[in-house]
Enzyme design. Structure first.
Site, PDB file in Angstrom:
ATOM      1  N   ASP A 132       0.859  -1.037  -0.138  1.00 48.53           N
ATOM      2  CA  ASP A 132       0.125  -0.070   0.121  1.00 48.53           C
ATOM      3  C   ASP A 132       0.989   1.297  -0.065  1.00 48.53           C
ATOM      4  O   ASP A 132       0.776   2.269   0.706  1.00 48.53           O
ATOM      5  CB  ASP A 132      -0.891   0.008   1.252  1.00 48.53           C
ATOM      6  N   CYS A 238     -14.761   2.925   5.556  1.00 45.18           N
ATOM      7  CA  CYS A 238     -16.145   2.682   5.107  1.00 45.18           C
ATOM      8  C   CYS A 238     -16.064   1.471   4.170  1.00 45.18           C
ATOM      9  O   CYS A 238     -15.438   1.072   3.314  1.00 45.18           O
ATOM     10  CB  CYS A 238     -16.756   3.858   4.215  1.00 45.18           C
ATOM     11  N   CYS A 241     -19.532  -0.215   0.094  1.00 42.86           N
ATOM     12  CA  CYS A 241     -19.463  -0.722  -1.442  1.00 42.86           C
ATOM     13  C   CYS A 241     -18.957  -1.941  -1.514  1.00 42.86           C
ATOM     14  O   CYS A 241     -19.293  -2.680  -2.747  1.00 42.86           O
ATOM     15  CB  CYS A 241     -18.514   0.105  -2.446  1.00 42.86           C
ATOM     16  N   CYS A 245     -21.556  -5.749  -2.588  1.00 43.29           N
ATOM     17  CA  CYS A 245     -21.025  -6.205  -3.894  1.00 43.29           C
ATOM     18  C   CYS A 245     -21.218  -7.967  -3.994  1.00 43.29           C
ATOM     19  O   CYS A 245     -21.022  -8.597  -3.194  1.00 43.29           O
ATOM     20  CB  CYS A 245     -19.235  -5.880  -3.965  1.00 43.29           C
TER      21      CYS A 245
END
Ligand code: SF4
Ligand code: SF4
Length: 307
Positions: A132, A238, A241, A245
């Site tokens: 990351d 969060c 989404c 999915c």
């Protein structure tokens, strides 16, 4: 010396043995297709105040700038999916990826034996690993390496395994047989777009300056007033989404002990969240990614939810 094909197979078998969910390979070359996209995204200010996103523009697009002589980018996925849930349904929510120990440290540690393997097995290989890390467009590499496609919410989804995983990369000067890039399986689905409470999904792009993850983690100033009442009780990150999915029906639970949720965090009630002292914050989030916001940042988020 074995061929790039045999080496790739040996490497993938070792990655799997070490607990990685997936391992794929892409040729180390200039990210032609991503260059204009990244430029436009930055020009439109979709990175919000994440100034670091605008840095290293050239480095991000060409791994050979990060490692001279680079031939391959090894992209790896590491599962963080948990069935742990916060017990009080009214408690401010933390993204599940942050339930356990900070993934940066954990994955760095897990990459070490794989890098040792490369060195022992394939000889004197120059390499660099990234977890990351700003200079690497990890989603683009994951897509090229066949790990998964970038969904309309921009997270990488792996067919039959969902999207609850971290990505990391090892850039090597070793020639390895590249994988076929992943193909898109979002189809006509729009669930993430419809479920996003701040209309941040464009689609196949996320307006970083509207995303709750950004607002609760990256943003240093006050959360803009327009988001009051839209945060769906998220205090750190969060997951909406990804939760909606359909591909995440296939997610399996991680096997990484360091990602196990901290029982004290899951048990924290709404009142305890609102009354959290700095001492409790330090104890609860010792070695956790939540520490990124610092005590004041998390307090700001919680106060914003309570308004
Ligand atoms: S993380 Fe939340 S706010 Fe961000 S794009 Fe996904 S649903 Fe929207
Ligand atoms: S919710 Fe649907 S559109 Fe969004 S990423 Fe998943 S499959 Fe694609």
């Amino acid at each position: 010396m074995a061929s790039g094909d045999v080496n790739a197979r040996l490497l993938k078998a070792e990655a799997e043995r070490l607990g990685f969910l997936a391992c794929g390979i892409a040729k180390a070359e200039f990210l032609e297709r991503e260059a204009p996209r990244l430029e436009q995204w930055l020009r439109q200010g979709k990175h919000g105040r994440m100034g670091y996103m605008a840095n290293h523009f050239d480095l991000r697009l060409d791994p050979r700038r990060l490692l001279p002589g680079a031939r391959s980018v090894i992209s790896l996925a590491y599962n963080y999916h948990t069935d742990g849930v916060q017990e009080d349904p009214e408690a401010p929510k933390v993204s599940t990826y942050a339930f356990g120990r900070d993934y940066h440290k954990v994955i760095k540690k897990r990459l070490e034996p794989l890098m040792d393997f490369i060195q022992e097995r394939f000889g004197d290989v120059a390499m660099r690993s990234f977890v990351d890390s700003a200079p690497v467009l990890e989603k683009a590499w994951a897509e090229r390496a066949g790990i998964g496609w970038r969904g309309k919410h921009t997270n990488v989804i792996r067919q039959g395994q969902g999207s609850y995983f971290f990505l990391c990369e090892i850039i090597v000067d070793l020639e390895l047989e590249p994988d076929a890039p992943a193909t898109d399986h979002c189809g006509t689905c729009r669930r993430c777009i419809e479920a996003c409470p701040t209309d941040a999904i464009t689609p196949y792009g996320v307006d970083g300056s509207r995303c709750i993850s950004y607002l609760t983690i990256e943003l240093k100033e006050s959360i803009p007033e327009e988001f009051a009442g839209k945060m769906e009780n998220w205090a750190f990150g969060c997951d909406i989404c990804q939760q909606v999915c359909p591909w995440n029906r296939f997610s399996t639970l991680h096997t990484e002990p360091e990602f196990d949720p901290r029982p004290e965090l899951l048990a924290l009630t709404k009142d305890e969240w609102y009354g959290m002292t700095e001492v409790l914050f330090d104890r609860l989030f010792e070695g956790s990614a939540v520490k990124r916001t610092k005590y004041e940042g998390l307090q700001r988020n919680v106060r914003f939810l309570g308004r």
